[in-house]
Design a protein around this motif. Structure first.
Motif, PDB file in Angstrom:
ATOM      1  N   SER A 459       0.828  -1.193   0.000  1.00 43.47           N
ATOM      2  CA  SER A 459       0.000   0.000   0.000  1.00 43.47           C
ATOM      3  C   SER A 459       0.876   1.263   0.000  1.00 43.47           C
ATOM      4  O   SER A 459       0.544   2.255  -0.649  1.00 43.47           O
ATOM      5  N   ILE A 460       2.019   1.200   0.693  1.00 42.06           N
ATOM      6  CA  ILE A 460       2.941   2.350   0.653  1.00 42.06           C
ATOM      7  C   ILE A 460       3.420   2.575  -0.780  1.00 42.06           C
ATOM      8  O   ILE A 460       3.483   3.705  -1.263  1.00 42.06           O
ATOM      9  N   LEU A 461       3.732   1.477  -1.464  1.00 39.63           N
ATOM     10  CA  LEU A 461       4.219   1.599  -2.840  1.00 39.63           C
ATOM     11  C   LEU A 461       3.151   2.205  -3.741  1.00 39.63           C
ATOM     12  O   LEU A 461       3.445   3.013  -4.619  1.00 39.63           O
ATOM     13  N   TRP A 466       5.212   4.218  -6.723  1.00 43.91           N
ATOM     14  CA  TRP A 466       6.499   3.590  -7.032  1.00 43.91           C
ATOM     15  C   TRP A 466       6.425   2.914  -8.392  1.00 43.91           C
ATOM     16  O   TRP A 466       5.538   2.116  -8.669  1.00 43.91           O
ATOM     17  N   GLN A 467       7.348   3.272  -9.265  1.00 40.69           N
ATOM     18  CA  GLN A 467       7.383   2.684 -10.587  1.00 40.69           C
ATOM     19  C   GLN A 467       8.384   1.547 -10.613  1.00 40.69           C
ATOM     20  O   GLN A 467       9.568   1.753 -10.414  1.00 40.69           O
ATOM     21  N   GLU A 534      15.236  11.702  -0.982  1.00 38.80           N
ATOM     22  CA  GLU A 534      15.502  10.317  -0.606  1.00 38.80           C
ATOM     23  C   GLU A 534      14.288   9.401  -0.763  1.00 38.80           C
ATOM     24  O   GLU A 534      14.363   8.216  -0.487  1.00 38.80           O
ATOM     25  N   GLN A 535      13.196   9.991  -1.178  1.00 34.80           N
ATOM     26  CA  GLN A 535      11.972   9.184  -1.254  1.00 34.80           C
ATOM     27  C   GLN A 535      12.145   7.944  -2.130  1.00 34.80           C
ATOM     28  O   GLN A 535      11.729   6.850  -1.768  1.00 34.80           O
ATOM     29  N   ALA A 540      12.385   2.197  -2.891  1.00 34.77           N
ATOM     30  CA  ALA A 540      13.095   1.041  -3.454  1.00 34.77           C
ATOM     31  C   ALA A 540      13.334   0.006  -2.365  1.00 34.77           C
ATOM     32  O   ALA A 540      13.237  -1.207  -2.591  1.00 34.77           O
ATOM     33  N   LEU A 541      13.628   0.480  -1.171  1.00 30.28           N
ATOM     34  CA  LEU A 541      13.821  -0.446  -0.063  1.00 30.28           C
ATOM     35  C   LEU A 541      12.507  -1.154   0.276  1.00 30.28           C
ATOM     36  O   LEU A 541      12.465  -2.379   0.469  1.00 30.28           O
TER      37      LEU A 541
END
Ligand code: ARG
Length: 564
Positions: A459-461, A466-467, A534-535, A540-541
């Motif tokens: 859900s955060i992604l 996030w691509q 840094e987002q 990515a992490l």
């Protein structure tokens, strides 16, 4: 694992090749407290070679340790503690996971060689017991783990579909059975008939004789007997299939005990030829005195073959047809003696490959500290358990996320996953206490907890947009707050290796719980979605975490819903 190997290599050079890299690698420890470093090397064993105190050696050696992957070296007594370069390792690891996706963590051990796994193997016309549940869940996970290590797993369901009990069952059915009732509820009805047979036989010993006759007929290929047997078998398998479908477990073969009926003469002939068969109490046995085991019964006085005879035939058949590197048997602890005998007989027959057969035992499932039994009145039906667990999961979802679109699918994934995870999180030899409430908790070491963490990360992604396609290197100045999560991500291969070496899925279960906990702590400490430079690195992490959690769950045979 990679970094541990690298550290071993650095030590190897620093020690002028005095000690082998492999040996050094085994000596390297992981400090309990990560504030003490990422790896520690104890210098005690060098004292003899170098004739100096371990502490002096640690000091001298530490001065020779230099590498871009190492940020800091500390000496504490006889230990050299090293701190990895957080920035470098984090960026490497995240890039590696994004590149390899679900292949991350794979090991190149098996060369695609076949490994047979005997798992589940319930007995027809009887309820699927908790023991068979354990065998199914553990065996299924081991198959995935072995595959991840580069082997080709072959899942074999050695159905218990032969034996004198079927003579009894046919007798009971002919006396009291109703076809319609059996069709409606096959296993329950057949069990009732079987129990009735035993009750009645106490007063009427002729029943036992009839049972024996029917079994004889069955073994001799009598048409009526064969037809009834086939029917009992089909109905039972239909019922078992429902359970396998619920759990998403598949098999490559359902060759059970009956499959070996026409392959046992050959075994008996081989044993005769090798002069291993002796007469004892009118039965034919293989003596295993030298091996410190009781004799293995091959043929009864009336010529009937036994469980062990069928397993001998099965072992030969599997070697010949699958040419396995390893042949695994995931079967309860109470059959340890049987497998010792089986392997010992095959060794006596001169088969070197018998040493590649491994019995993988497991403990019992307990309810209130007592064994769960399938005997009268106390039957715990697995299908009911799974359905109850699914219902409870559904209830949870209704409370927490009533707007979820595919509630039923998710409830199934969570409910079934909960039961499986509960089984797999403990070392398999431990007895486990059965408790649906414990299994379904969203906190602590449970399946739903890991699944929930995965869904939260997904859900955060979504929120961060996030691509997946981002390939540019992601960078963050420190990776300090991320470090616990990253260092766990680097450990995935290690967990898989341990699980494989010890045939122990709990290594993976514990690992993903640790990762989920570290991630949730990170989530609590850091504003992941904060819009700054840094987002991308943080996302990515998060993405890397989703890959590893999902893959870890998959290795346990558990699905990972993206929303729940
Ligand atoms: N059907 C057996 C039982 O329920 C388990 C069979 C295990 N596999 C084997 N090859 N013996 O006890």
């Amino acid at each position: 694992m990679k970094y541990k190997q690298e550290f071993a290599k650095i030590l190897y050079e620093a020690l002028d090749h005095e000690i082998q890299e492999k040996e050094l690698e085994m000596l390297i420890e992981k400090p309990k407290n990560h504030l003490h470093g990422d790896f520690a090397f104890p210098c005690f064993i060098l004292a003899k070679v170098k004739r100096k105190s371990p502490a002096v050696i640690a000091q001298e050696l530490s001065e020779k340790i230099q590498s871009p992957t190492i940020e800091k070296v500390e000496v504490v007594g006889a230990y050299i503690n090293i701190f990895l370069n957080k920035k470098m390792v984090s960026e490497d690891t995240v890039a590696e996971i994004i590149k390899q996706q679900e292949k991350y963590g794979a090991l190149d051990i098996g060369n695609n060689r076949p490994v047979t796994i005997d798992l589940s193997s319930p007995n027809i016309a009887k309820p699927f017991s908790m023991g068979h549940l354990r065998s199914t869940v553990i065996g299924n996970s081991l198959a995935f783990i072995i595959e991840k290590c580069g082997y080709k797993p072959i899942r074999i369901n050695h159905i218990g579909d032969w034996g004198t009990q079927f003579g009894k069952l046919i007798t009971a059915f002919k006396l009291w059975g109703e076809a319609e009732k059996v069709k409606q509820n096959p296993i329950k009805e057949l069990l009732t008939l079987y129990v009735k047979f035993h009750d009645e036989a106490e007063n009427d010993p002729s029943l036992v004789e009839q049972g024996r006759n029917w079994f004889k007929k069955l073994e001799d290929g009598d048409e009526e007997a064969a037809k009834l047997w086939q029917w009992f078998r089909d109905e039972s398998l239909k019922e078992f299939s429902r359970i396998y479908d619920l759990m998403n477990v598949q098999f490559d073969s359902f060759a059970g005990e009956a499959f070996y009926n026409d392959k046992m003469d050959h075994v008996v002939q081989l044993l005769e030829k090798k002069q291993l068969l002796v007469e004892s109490d009118q039965a034919q046995v293989v003596e295993l005195t030298d091996e410190g085991l009781p004799p293995c019964l091959i043929k009864k006085s009336d010529g009937a073959t036994l469980y062990a005879t069928r397993d001998l035939a099965a072992a030969l058949y599997r070697k010949e047809n699958y040419d396995f590197d390893w042949s695994l048997y995931v079967v309860g602890n109470e059959q340890s003696l049987h497998f010792k005998q089986l392997i010992a007989v095959l060794e006596k027959m001169g088969y070197a490959w018998a040493s590649n057969m491994v019995h993988i035992p497991f403990g019992m499932m307990l309810k209130d500290g007592k064994k769960m039994s399938t005997r009268k009145g106390k039957v715990v039906l697995l299908e009911e358990v799974l359905n109850e667990s699914i219902a409870m999961a559904k209830h949870n979802i209704e409370e927490k996320n009533p707007n979820l679109t595919n509630k039923n699918t998710v409830a199934k994934q969570v409910g079934v996953g909960a039961v499986m995870f509960h089984d797999l999180k403990n070392f398999r030899m431990n007895d486990i206490e059965f408790s649906l409430e414990d299994m379904l908790r969203f906190e602590g070491e449970t399946g739903p907890y890991v699944q929930y963490t995965y869904a939260r990360a997904c859900s955060i992604l979504r929120k961060g947009n996030w691509q997946m396609a981002v390939t540019a290197p992601v960078s963050s100045p420190s990776w300090e707050k991320e470090w616990k999560v990253v260092s766990l991500l680097t450990e995935f291969t290690n967990a898989i290796k341990r699980a494989y070496e010890q045939f122990d899925p709990s290594q993976i279960a514990k690992y993903i719980v640790d990762l989920a906990q570290a991630f949730n702590k990170y989530y609590g400490d850091v504003k992941i979605l904060e819009d700054n430079e840094e987002q991308q690195a943080r996302l990515a992490l998060v993405y890397s975490v989703t890959i590893v959690l999902k893959e870890g769950l998959r290795l346990l045979g558990i699905e990972a819903p993206e929303e729940m």
